[in-house]
Write a protein that holds these residues in place. Sequence first.
Motif, PDB file in Angstrom:
ATOM      1  N   ILE A 255      -0.947  37.833  -7.054  1.00 13.11           N
ATOM      2  CA  ILE A 255      -2.038  37.406  -7.932  1.00 13.11           C
ATOM      3  C   ILE A 255      -3.088  38.513  -7.961  1.00 13.11           C
ATOM      4  O   ILE A 255      -3.433  39.081  -6.923  1.00 13.11           O
ATOM      5  CB  ILE A 255      -2.635  36.072  -7.443  1.00 13.11           C
ATOM      6  CG1 ILE A 255      -1.568  34.962  -7.557  1.00 13.11           C
ATOM      7  CG2 ILE A 255      -3.888  35.697  -8.229  1.00 13.11           C
ATOM      8  CD1 ILE A 255      -1.921  33.671  -6.883  1.00 13.11           C
ATOM      9  N   GLU A 256      -3.566  38.820  -9.151  1.00 13.90           N
ATOM     10  CA  GLU A 256      -4.569  39.878  -9.320  1.00 13.90           C
ATOM     11  C   GLU A 256      -5.794  39.592  -8.446  1.00 13.90           C
ATOM     12  O   GLU A 256      -6.202  38.441  -8.305  1.00 13.90           O
ATOM     13  CB  GLU A 256      -5.025  39.949 -10.783  1.00 13.90           C
ATOM     14  CG  GLU A 256      -4.018  40.583 -11.705  1.00 13.90           C
ATOM     15  CD  GLU A 256      -3.827  42.063 -11.428  1.00 13.90           C
ATOM     16  OE1 GLU A 256      -4.830  42.782 -11.258  1.00 13.90           O
ATOM     17  OE2 GLU A 256      -2.658  42.498 -11.383  1.00 13.90           O
ATOM     18  N   PRO A 257      -6.401  40.637  -7.867  1.00 18.71           N
ATOM     19  CA  PRO A 257      -7.604  40.440  -7.059  1.00 18.71           C
ATOM     20  C   PRO A 257      -8.735  39.814  -7.878  1.00 18.71           C
ATOM     21  O   PRO A 257      -8.845  40.051  -9.080  1.00 18.71           O
ATOM     22  CB  PRO A 257      -7.991  41.853  -6.619  1.00 18.71           C
ATOM     23  CG  PRO A 257      -6.762  42.670  -6.792  1.00 18.71           C
ATOM     24  CD  PRO A 257      -5.978  42.037  -7.906  1.00 18.71           C
ATOM     25  N   GLU A 258      -9.550  39.035  -7.207  1.00 21.53           N
ATOM     26  CA  GLU A 258     -10.744  38.451  -7.829  1.00 21.53           C
ATOM     27  C   GLU A 258     -11.839  39.504  -7.788  1.00 21.53           C
ATOM     28  O   GLU A 258     -12.177  39.999  -6.718  1.00 21.53           O
ATOM     29  CB  GLU A 258     -11.175  37.187  -7.064  1.00 21.53           C
ATOM     30  CG  GLU A 258     -12.457  36.570  -7.562  1.00 21.53           C
ATOM     31  CD  GLU A 258     -12.395  36.147  -9.014  1.00 21.53           C
ATOM     32  OE1 GLU A 258     -12.999  36.845  -9.861  1.00 21.53           O
ATOM     33  OE2 GLU A 258     -11.750  35.124  -9.303  1.00 21.53           O
ATOM     34  N   HIS A 259     -12.384  39.843  -8.933  1.00 26.35           N
ATOM     35  CA  HIS A 259     -13.408  40.883  -8.992  1.00 26.35           C
ATOM     36  C   HIS A 259     -14.823  40.316  -8.989  1.00 26.35           C
ATOM     37  O   HIS A 259     -15.782  41.054  -8.759  1.00 26.35           O
ATOM     38  CB  HIS A 259     -13.185  41.772 -10.219  1.00 26.35           C
ATOM     39  CG  HIS A 259     -11.871  42.484 -10.179  1.00 26.35           C
ATOM     40  ND1 HIS A 259     -11.590  43.488  -9.273  1.00 26.35           N
ATOM     41  CD2 HIS A 259     -10.737  42.308 -10.899  1.00 26.35           C
ATOM     42  CE1 HIS A 259     -10.352  43.916  -9.442  1.00 26.35           C
ATOM     43  NE2 HIS A 259      -9.807  43.217 -10.415  1.00 26.35           N
ATOM     44  N   ARG A 260     -14.952  39.022  -9.254  1.00 27.50           N
ATOM     45  CA  ARG A 260     -16.286  38.412  -9.222  1.00 27.50           C
ATOM     46  C   ARG A 260     -16.702  38.152  -7.783  1.00 27.50           C
ATOM     47  O   ARG A 260     -15.868  37.820  -6.943  1.00 27.50           O
ATOM     48  CB  ARG A 260     -16.286  37.085  -9.996  1.00 27.50           C
ATOM     49  CG  ARG A 260     -16.065  37.250 -11.482  1.00 27.50           C
ATOM     50  CD  ARG A 260     -15.890  35.925 -12.156  1.00 27.50           C
ATOM     51  NE  ARG A 260     -14.639  35.320 -11.668  1.00 27.50           N
ATOM     52  CZ  ARG A 260     -14.110  34.204 -12.129  1.00 27.50           C
ATOM     53  NH1 ARG A 260     -14.714  33.530 -13.066  1.00 27.50           N
ATOM     54  NH2 ARG A 260     -12.979  33.735 -11.652  1.00 27.50           N
ATOM     55  N   LYS A 261     -17.978  38.294  -7.523  1.00 26.67           N
ATOM     56  CA  LYS A 261     -18.517  38.024  -6.188  1.00 26.67           C
ATOM     57  C   LYS A 261     -18.396  36.529  -5.892  1.00 26.67           C
ATOM     58  O   LYS A 261     -18.639  35.693  -6.763  1.00 26.67           O
ATOM     59  CB  LYS A 261     -19.984  38.469  -6.131  1.00 26.67           C
ATOM     60  CG  LYS A 261     -20.604  38.268  -4.780  1.00 26.67           C
ATOM     61  CD  LYS A 261     -22.062  38.698  -4.775  1.00 26.67           C
ATOM     62  CE  LYS A 261     -22.651  38.387  -3.407  1.00 26.67           C
ATOM     63  NZ  LYS A 261     -24.092  38.565  -3.374  1.00 26.67           N
ATOM     64  N   PHE A 262     -18.016  36.204  -4.654  1.00 24.26           N
ATOM     65  CA  PHE A 262     -17.896  34.802  -4.248  1.00 24.26           C
ATOM     66  C   PHE A 262     -19.288  34.187  -4.194  1.00 24.26           C
ATOM     67  O   PHE A 262     -20.160  34.647  -3.471  1.00 24.26           O
ATOM     68  CB  PHE A 262     -17.216  34.724  -2.879  1.00 24.26           C
ATOM     69  CG  PHE A 262     -17.057  33.331  -2.347  1.00 24.26           C
ATOM     70  CD1 PHE A 262     -16.497  32.325  -3.114  1.00 24.26           C
ATOM     71  CD2 PHE A 262     -17.474  33.026  -1.056  1.00 24.26           C
ATOM     72  CE1 PHE A 262     -16.340  31.034  -2.611  1.00 24.26           C
ATOM     73  CE2 PHE A 262     -17.319  31.747  -0.539  1.00 24.26           C
ATOM     74  CZ  PHE A 262     -16.747  30.754  -1.330  1.00 24.26           C
ATOM     75  N   MET A 263     -19.502  33.157  -4.994  1.00 25.39           N
ATOM     76  CA  MET A 263     -20.789  32.456  -5.079  1.00 25.39           C
ATOM     77  C   MET A 263     -20.509  30.981  -4.827  1.00 25.39           C
ATOM     78  O   MET A 263     -20.250  30.223  -5.760  1.00 25.39           O
ATOM     79  CB  MET A 263     -21.397  32.694  -6.465  1.00 25.39           C
ATOM     80  CG  MET A 263     -22.572  31.843  -6.810  1.00 25.39           C
ATOM     81  SD  MET A 263     -23.994  32.192  -5.795  1.00 25.39           S
ATOM     82  CE  MET A 263     -25.133  31.005  -6.456  1.00 25.39           C
ATOM     83  N   PRO A 264     -20.489  30.568  -3.543  1.00 19.27           N
ATOM     84  CA  PRO A 264     -20.113  29.178  -3.259  1.00 19.27           C
ATOM     85  C   PRO A 264     -21.112  28.174  -3.837  1.00 19.27           C
ATOM     86  O   PRO A 264     -22.322  28.347  -3.701  1.00 19.27           O
ATOM     87  CB  PRO A 264     -20.083  29.122  -1.730  1.00 19.27           C
ATOM     88  CG  PRO A 264     -20.863  30.290  -1.265  1.00 19.27           C
ATOM     89  CD  PRO A 264     -20.823  31.326  -2.341  1.00 19.27           C
ATOM     90  N   HIS A 265     -20.574  27.152  -4.483  1.00 21.22           N
ATOM     91  CA  HIS A 265     -21.394  26.111  -5.107  1.00 21.22           C
ATOM     92  C   HIS A 265     -20.493  24.922  -5.433  1.00 21.22           C
ATOM     93  O   HIS A 265     -19.268  25.041  -5.407  1.00 21.22           O
ATOM     94  CB  HIS A 265     -22.049  26.632  -6.394  1.00 21.22           C
ATOM     95  CG  HIS A 265     -21.054  26.955  -7.468  1.00 21.22           C
ATOM     96  ND1 HIS A 265     -20.332  28.142  -7.479  1.00 21.22           N
ATOM     97  CD2 HIS A 265     -20.616  26.237  -8.534  1.00 21.22           C
ATOM     98  CE1 HIS A 265     -19.517  28.142  -8.518  1.00 21.22           C
ATOM     99  NE2 HIS A 265     -19.653  26.994  -9.169  1.00 21.22           N
ATOM    100  N   VAL A 266     -21.122  23.817  -5.751  1.00 22.89           N
ATOM    101  CA  VAL A 266     -20.413  22.639  -6.263  1.00 22.89           C
ATOM    102  C   VAL A 266     -20.985  22.370  -7.648  1.00 22.89           C
ATOM    103  O   VAL A 266     -22.181  22.072  -7.787  1.00 22.89           O
ATOM    104  CB  VAL A 266     -20.594  21.411  -5.347  1.00 22.89           C
ATOM    105  CG1 VAL A 266     -19.944  20.175  -5.969  1.00 22.89           C
ATOM    106  CG2 VAL A 266     -20.015  21.679  -3.958  1.00 22.89           C
TER     107      VAL A 266
END
Length: 193
Positions: free
Chosen positions: A111-122
Motif C-alpha cells: 500500500i502506498e505510503p501515507e503522505h499526510r501528517k497523522f492528526m488523530p481526531h474523532v
Amino acid sequence: MHRLFVALRPPAPVRDHLIDVMEGVDGARWQDEDQLHLTLRYIGEVERSLANDLADALQDVAMPPFEVALRGTGVFSRKGRPHTLWAGVEPQLELARLQRKIERRCQLVGIEPEHRKFMPHVTIARLNTASGPVDAFLAEHAATRFSNWQAESFGLFESHLRTGGSLYREVVDYPLFPAKQPVQERASRGPVR
C-alpha cells in the motif's frame, strides 16, 4: 473492491458523551453512534487479495493497551470553508507508536505510503456550504473533556457508501498486548469477505 481503514473504536460511554455535544450547528450532518471512530490509517479501495494480505499483516502489531483522552473540538477547512467538525485527541506517544506500526504493515503489503501528517481526531459532523457557522460551537466545546478510555484493540473496518452517510463494519479486531505474548493466543482471523 473493498474500501478500508484502520481505527480505534471508542467504547459506548465515550460515544454517548460525543453524541451529547452534537447540536448547535445548523445543517451539520452529525455522525451517528456507529460512525464514531479514531482513524489510524485510511487505506481506500483495494482488491480482496490485498485486503486479506493487510488483514494478515496487521496480526503482527504488538504493543500493550494504552489510555486515549479526547479533549476539545476543532474544524477542518478547505479553501476557507469548514467541512468537518472533530473532537481532538490529547498527544499520546503510544497512539503515535501504534499508528507508525500500522503504517509499516500497510507499506509491507504494497500500500502506498501515507503522505499526510497523522492528526488523530474523532469526526463528529460533516459540513457543507449550507451549514451554519461553527464559531459558537467551537468556543463552547474548546475545553470539553470527553471520557478517557483504555484502547485494548484496534480494528480493520470496511466502509460502505450510502445516501445517509457511510456505514462502517469492523471486519477484523486486533487485541493489543505486549510483544512477548505468542501470536497463536490471538483471536482467530478470517479473510476479508
